[in-house]
Design a protein around this motif. Structure first.
Motif, PDB file in Angstrom:
ATOM      1  N   GLY A 136       0.788  -1.231   0.000  1.00 19.41           N
ATOM      2  CA  GLY A 136       0.000   0.000   0.000  1.00 19.41           C
ATOM      3  C   GLY A 136       0.817   1.276   0.000  1.00 19.41           C
ATOM      4  N   GLN A 137       2.059   1.184  -0.452  1.00 20.97           N
ATOM      5  CA  GLN A 137       2.879   2.398  -0.440  1.00 20.97           C
ATOM      6  C   GLN A 137       3.232   2.855  -1.845  1.00 20.97           C
ATOM      7  OE1 GLN A 137       6.031   2.203   2.684  1.00 20.97           O
ATOM      8  NE2 GLN A 137       5.153   0.163   2.925  1.00 20.97           N
ATOM      9  N   GLU A 138       3.422   4.171  -1.952  1.00 16.90           N
ATOM     10  CA  GLU A 138       3.897   4.719  -3.219  1.00 16.90           C
ATOM     11  C   GLU A 138       5.360   4.345  -3.409  1.00 16.90           C
ATOM     12  OE1 GLU A 138       3.713   8.911  -3.849  1.00 16.90           O
ATOM     13  OE2 GLU A 138       1.529   8.943  -3.972  1.00 16.90           O
ATOM     14  N   LEU A 139       5.745   4.156  -4.646  1.00 16.37           N
ATOM     15  CA  LEU A 139       7.178   4.040  -4.923  1.00 16.37           C
ATOM     16  C   LEU A 139       7.817   5.396  -4.634  1.00 16.37           C
ATOM     17  CD1 LEU A 139       7.019   2.206  -8.386  1.00 16.37           C
ATOM     18  CD2 LEU A 139       7.607   1.188  -6.180  1.00 16.37           C
ATOM     19  N   PRO A 140       9.049   5.418  -4.158  1.00 18.56           N
ATOM     20  CA  PRO A 140       9.682   6.711  -3.849  1.00 18.56           C
ATOM     21  C   PRO A 140      10.110   7.485  -5.103  1.00 18.56           C
ATOM     22  CG  PRO A 140      11.178   4.903  -3.346  1.00 18.56           C
ATOM     23  CD  PRO A 140       9.894   4.277  -3.783  1.00 18.56           C
ATOM     24  N   VAL A 141       9.952   6.878  -6.278  1.00 18.34           N
ATOM     25  CA  VAL A 141      10.341   7.512  -7.546  1.00 18.34           C
ATOM     26  C   VAL A 141       9.279   7.175  -8.593  1.00 18.34           C
ATOM     27  CG1 VAL A 141      12.852   7.396  -7.173  1.00 18.34           C
ATOM     28  CG2 VAL A 141      11.653   5.436  -8.164  1.00 18.34           C
ATOM     29  N   ASN A 142       9.305   7.875  -9.713  1.00 12.79           N
ATOM     30  CA  ASN A 142       8.542   7.422 -10.880  1.00 12.79           C
ATOM     31  C   ASN A 142       9.362   6.341 -11.571  1.00 12.79           C
ATOM     32  OD1 ASN A 142       6.604   9.574 -10.602  1.00 12.79           O
ATOM     33  ND2 ASN A 142       8.106  10.946 -11.564  1.00 12.79           N
ATOM     34  N   VAL A 143       8.681   5.333 -12.104  1.00 15.05           N
ATOM     35  CA  VAL A 143       9.439   4.310 -12.844  1.00 15.05           C
ATOM     36  C   VAL A 143       8.865   4.105 -14.238  1.00 15.05           C
ATOM     37  CG1 VAL A 143      10.193   3.051 -10.785  1.00 15.05           C
ATOM     38  CG2 VAL A 143       8.044   2.401 -11.892  1.00 15.05           C
ATOM     39  N   LYS A 144       9.766   3.834 -15.170  1.00 19.08           N
ATOM     40  CA  LYS A 144       9.395   3.411 -16.510  1.00 19.08           C
ATOM     41  C   LYS A 144      10.219   2.153 -16.793  1.00 19.08           C
ATOM     42  CE  LYS A 144       8.466   8.096 -18.114  1.00 19.08           C
ATOM     43  NZ  LYS A 144       8.767   9.156 -19.115  1.00 19.08           N
ATOM     44  N   LEU A 145       9.592   1.173 -17.422  1.00 20.72           N
ATOM     45  CA  LEU A 145      10.318  -0.074 -17.676  1.00 20.72           C
ATOM     46  C   LEU A 145      10.134  -0.462 -19.131  1.00 20.72           C
ATOM     47  CD1 LEU A 145       8.286  -0.418 -14.943  1.00 20.72           C
ATOM     48  CD2 LEU A 145       9.921  -2.222 -14.516  1.00 20.72           C
ATOM     49  N   MET A 146      11.230  -0.765 -19.786  1.00 15.22           N
ATOM     50  CA  MET A 146      11.087  -1.306 -21.146  1.00 15.22           C
ATOM     51  C   MET A 146      11.847  -2.621 -21.250  1.00 15.22           C
ATOM     52  SD  MET A 146      13.356   1.074 -23.730  1.00 15.22           S
ATOM     53  CE  MET A 146      13.460  -0.195 -24.980  1.00 15.22           C
ATOM     54  N   PHE A 147      11.087  -3.657 -21.578  1.00 17.95           N
ATOM     55  CA  PHE A 147      11.680  -4.981 -21.698  1.00 17.95           C
ATOM     56  C   PHE A 147      11.613  -5.419 -23.159  1.00 17.95           C
ATOM     57  CE2 PHE A 147      10.155  -5.216 -17.116  1.00 17.95           C
ATOM     58  CZ  PHE A 147      11.403  -4.861 -16.608  1.00 17.95           C
ATOM     59  N   GLU A 148      12.795  -5.598 -23.713  1.00 21.24           N
ATOM     60  CA  GLU A 148      12.925  -5.881 -25.136  1.00 21.24           C
ATOM     61  C   GLU A 148      12.763  -7.376 -25.418  1.00 21.24           C
ATOM     62  OE1 GLU A 148      16.869  -5.111 -26.637  1.00 21.24           O
ATOM     63  OE2 GLU A 148      16.207  -5.332 -28.709  1.00 21.24           O
ATOM     64  N   GLY A 149      12.298  -7.702 -26.631  1.00 19.56           N
ATOM     65  CA  GLY A 149      12.100  -9.109 -26.982  1.00 19.56           C
ATOM     66  C   GLY A 149      13.038  -9.605 -28.059  1.00 19.56           C
ATOM     67  N   GLU A 150      14.074  -8.817 -28.386  1.00 15.12           N
ATOM     68  CA  GLU A 150      14.994  -9.313 -29.426  1.00 15.12           C
ATOM     69  C   GLU A 150      16.445  -8.922 -29.178  1.00 15.12           C
ATOM     70  OE1 GLU A 150      12.942  -8.169 -32.989  1.00 15.12           O
ATOM     71  OE2 GLU A 150      13.294  -6.043 -32.690  1.00 15.12           O
ATOM     72  N   GLU A 151      16.798  -8.819 -27.897  1.00 15.47           N
ATOM     73  CA  GLU A 151      18.178  -8.476 -27.564  1.00 15.47           C
ATOM     74  C   GLU A 151      19.155  -9.549 -28.044  1.00 15.47           C
ATOM     75  OE1 GLU A 151      21.877  -7.969 -25.149  1.00 15.47           O
ATOM     76  OE2 GLU A 151      20.581  -9.715 -25.245  1.00 15.47           O
ATOM     77  N   GLU A 152      18.738 -10.807 -27.873  1.00 13.02           N
ATOM     78  CA  GLU A 152      19.633 -11.911 -28.230  1.00 13.02           C
ATOM     79  C   GLU A 152      19.674 -12.156 -29.743  1.00 13.02           C
ATOM     80  OE1 GLU A 152      21.545 -12.782 -26.048  1.00 13.02           O
ATOM     81  OE2 GLU A 152      20.596 -13.004 -24.091  1.00 13.02           O
ATOM     82  N   ALA A 153      18.866 -11.412 -30.486  1.00  8.49           N
ATOM     83  CA  ALA A 153      18.860 -11.577 -31.940  1.00  8.49           C
ATOM     84  C   ALA A 153      19.365 -10.313 -32.624  1.00  8.49           C
ATOM     85  CB  ALA A 153      17.458 -11.926 -32.411  1.00  8.49           C
ATOM     86  N   GLY A 154      20.046  -9.450 -31.869  1.00  8.81           N
ATOM     87  CA  GLY A 154      20.683  -8.289 -32.489  1.00  8.81           C
ATOM     88  C   GLY A 154      19.975  -6.959 -32.296  1.00  8.81           C
ATOM     89  N   SER A 155      18.858  -6.945 -31.581  1.00  8.48           N
ATOM     90  CA  SER A 155      18.154  -5.679 -31.282  1.00  8.48           C
ATOM     91  C   SER A 155      17.919  -4.826 -32.528  1.00  8.48           C
ATOM     92  CB  SER A 155      18.949  -4.845 -30.260  1.00  8.48           C
ATOM     93  OG  SER A 155      19.036  -5.506 -29.043  1.00  8.48           O
ATOM     94  N   ASP A 156      17.471  -5.473 -33.610  1.00  7.39           N
ATOM     95  CA  ASP A 156      17.328  -4.752 -34.877  1.00  7.39           C
ATOM     96  C   ASP A 156      16.397  -3.546 -34.808  1.00  7.39           C
ATOM     97  OD1 ASP A 156      19.052  -6.459 -36.075  1.00  7.39           O
ATOM     98  OD2 ASP A 156      17.522  -7.717 -37.028  1.00  7.39           O
ATOM     99  N   ASN A 157      15.384  -3.621 -33.974  1.00 12.41           N
ATOM    100  CA  ASN A 157      14.378  -2.551 -33.978  1.00 12.41           C
ATOM    101  C   ASN A 157      14.476  -1.634 -32.766  1.00 12.41           C
ATOM    102  OD1 ASN A 157      12.801  -3.459 -36.402  1.00 12.41           O
ATOM    103  ND2 ASN A 157      12.796  -5.324 -35.157  1.00 12.41           N
ATOM    104  N   LEU A 158      15.531  -1.814 -31.984  1.00 15.47           N
ATOM    105  CA  LEU A 158      15.620  -1.082 -30.718  1.00 15.47           C
ATOM    106  C   LEU A 158      15.875   0.410 -30.924  1.00 15.47           C
ATOM    107  CD1 LEU A 158      15.601  -1.414 -27.656  1.00 15.47           C
ATOM    108  CD2 LEU A 158      18.078  -1.641 -27.755  1.00 15.47           C
ATOM    109  N   GLU A 159      16.792   0.728 -31.808  1.00 16.59           N
ATOM    110  CA  GLU A 159      17.139   2.134 -32.001  1.00 16.59           C
ATOM    111  C   GLU A 159      15.914   2.915 -32.491  1.00 16.59           C
ATOM    112  OE1 GLU A 159      20.689   2.798 -34.229  1.00 16.59           O
ATOM    113  OE2 GLU A 159      20.610   4.964 -33.876  1.00 16.59           O
ATOM    114  N   LYS A 160      15.201   2.327 -33.448  1.00 19.80           N
ATOM    115  CA  LYS A 160      13.998   2.989 -33.963  1.00 19.80           C
ATOM    116  C   LYS A 160      12.968   3.142 -32.841  1.00 19.80           C
ATOM    117  CE  LYS A 160      10.611   2.839 -37.739  1.00 19.80           C
ATOM    118  NZ  LYS A 160       9.500   3.312 -36.957  1.00 19.80           N
TER     119      LYS A 160
END
Ligand SMILES: [Zn+2]
Length: 455
Positions: A136-160
């Motif tokens: 029941g507590q607020e996080l002490p910070v704002n958080v954003k999370l991005m979890f990629e699905g192709e890091e092990e295949a070269g992250s072709d679309n990550l930069e875009k």
């Protein structure tokens, strides 16, 4: 209830949840697993939603990004977490003690593909956030999370993806747990990576391979010429001789030297591990200084003439090589590539032609050592592990870290909970339960420590 007590109580629950996450064969390199990747992304998104985060699955031209956030107020610091839910192919299967996607708990190790790289590590941050939200507590910070699905295949679309979503991803600092500790019970905060620059050079001689008897001695040999040029790229001490190469390289600070001295590093062991007879280059610098804080130039491959079975007496028509340079912060990849091009053309003998192809590269990155981020990260790891962490650099590049710096202007804290011998990318990948647990407590402390830094 305090978030920490929640963590204390939920140890077996979070292990079971991690096992669920690990059961998805989210192998990004193989198209036959496209459905598994999607199912894994769904599971992760649902799990994050249940924790209390706002979640969306964001498609890319390849596998989707699972994005989550919890934003309270613009006055709070915002942390951007990056991780990846895809995994390496598990083959060869016969070398595994278990089915790679049926986690096995053995001697306090979780054995499964993805256990340390990177599902287990990214999970620690979710569990830390859950500990707040479930009590029941607020996080002490704002958080954003991005979890990629192709890091092990070269992250072709990550930069875009990052370029298309700069506003969504705007934050104050990035946190990634996808590296390792320096050694057993020696947690590390990685604060710097070298960059890279890539160039190809081709030396062109006669218009076809010529008979070395009829023409040798008069018509110049491009391989000989290229070899002479390569030899001129370093002096006898191993320094790179390209004019201006070291111009922007900063001296290694006393703080950095002190950090490196703290590390249990043995030159003899290092040489033995590499199977190398000796060390290359300048004796003015220690091994770690050379690997982490000094730039390099290496020929990665050299091609030309006849290499097949038996002999072939020719003067080849051309020779080429691939050259990469590892860069330190303040060296601009394009500037260094152009300096190399100019120098190669200058030292190329007049009787052959030198063509240079510049492929570009990525800048090195370093988190300011006198700023607040490293202190906060160090304090968090100390709380979670009960051990003072070491501050280290990495000689290679991690492209996503460069992208966050270039595109979003953000520094990245690399907090690795795993070990170098956890068999990432190999059979029997593992993650010790103890490291997973200490990772969770460190992740919890990190939220508080970074909150103290504030905006
Ligand atoms: Zn990874």
């Amino acid at each position: 209830m305090e978030p920490k007590n929640f963590l204390n109580e939920k140890k077996s629950d979070r292990l079971n949840e991690l096992f669920e996450f690990l059961r998805f064969p989210s192998v990004s390199a193989k198209s036959e697993h496209k459905g598994d990747i999607a199912a894994c992304a769904d599971w992760l998104a649902n799990h994050m939603r249940n924790i209390g985060l706002d979640v969306q699955i964001m498609p890319t031209a390849g596998h989707p990004v699972v994005y989550g956030s919890k934003i309270y107020s613009p006055d709070k610091l915002t942390i951007l977490y990056y991780g990846h839910y895809d995994v390496q192919p598990p083959e060869p299967l016969e070398l595994w003690k278990t089915t790679p996607f049926e986690p096995l708990l053995e001697n306090e190790y979780i054995i499964a593909r993805g256990s340390t790289d990177d599902k287990g590590q990214l999970f620690t941050h979710l569990k830390a956030m859950e500990a707040y939200l479930a009590t029941g507590q607020e996080l002490p910070v704002n958080v954003k999370l991005m979890f990629e699905g192709e890091e092990e295949a070269g992250s072709d679309n990550l930069e875009k993806f990052i370029k298309d979503n700069t506003e969504l991803l705007a934050s104050d600092i990035v946190v990634i747990s996808d590296t390792a500790q320096f050694g057993k019970n020696l947690p590390a905060v990685t604060y710097g990576l070298r960059g890279i620059a890539f160039v190809e050079a081709k030396v062109i001689g006669p218009n076809r391979d010529l008979h070395s008897g009829s023409f040798g001695g008069a018509i110049p040999n491009p391989i000989n010429a290229l070899a002479r040029m390569i030899a001129k790229l370093h002096d006898d001490s191993g320094n790179v001789t390209i004019p201006g190469f070291y111009k922007n390289v900063k001296p290694i600070s006393d703080w950095e030297k002190k950090q490196m001295k703290r590390l249990p590093f043995k030159k003899a062991e290092f040489l033995k591990k590499c199977g190398s007879k000796g060390l290359f280059a300048d004796k003015k610098y220690t091994v770690l200084e050379r690997i982490w804080s000094r730039p390099t130039l290496d020929i990665n491959g050299i091609t030309g003439g006849y290499q097949g079975e038996g002999g072939k007496t020719i003067i080849p028509s051309w020779a080429s090589c691939k050259i990469t340079m590892r860069l330190v912060p303040n060296q601009e990849p394009m500037d260094i590539c152009k300096k190399l091009e100019k120098y190669l053309k200058k030292i190329c003998p007049k009787y052959v032609e030198c063509q240079v192809k510049i492929h570009g590269g990525a800048k090195g990155v370093v988190v300011p050592t006198d700023g607040p981020w490293l202190k906060a990260a160090g304090a968090a790891v100390k709380t979670g592990f009960g051990i003072e962490p070491v501050f280290i650099k990495e000689g290679g590049s991690i492209p996503v870290v460069g992208m966050f710096k270039q595109i979003l202007g953000l520094d990245t804290l690399l907090l690795g909970w795993g070990q170098n011998d956890d068999n990432a990318h190999s059979p029997n990948e593992r993650f010790s339960v103890n490291d997973f647990e200490r990772g969770c407590y460190s992740a919890l402390a990190l939220l508080e420590e970074l909150a103290k830094v504030g905006k």
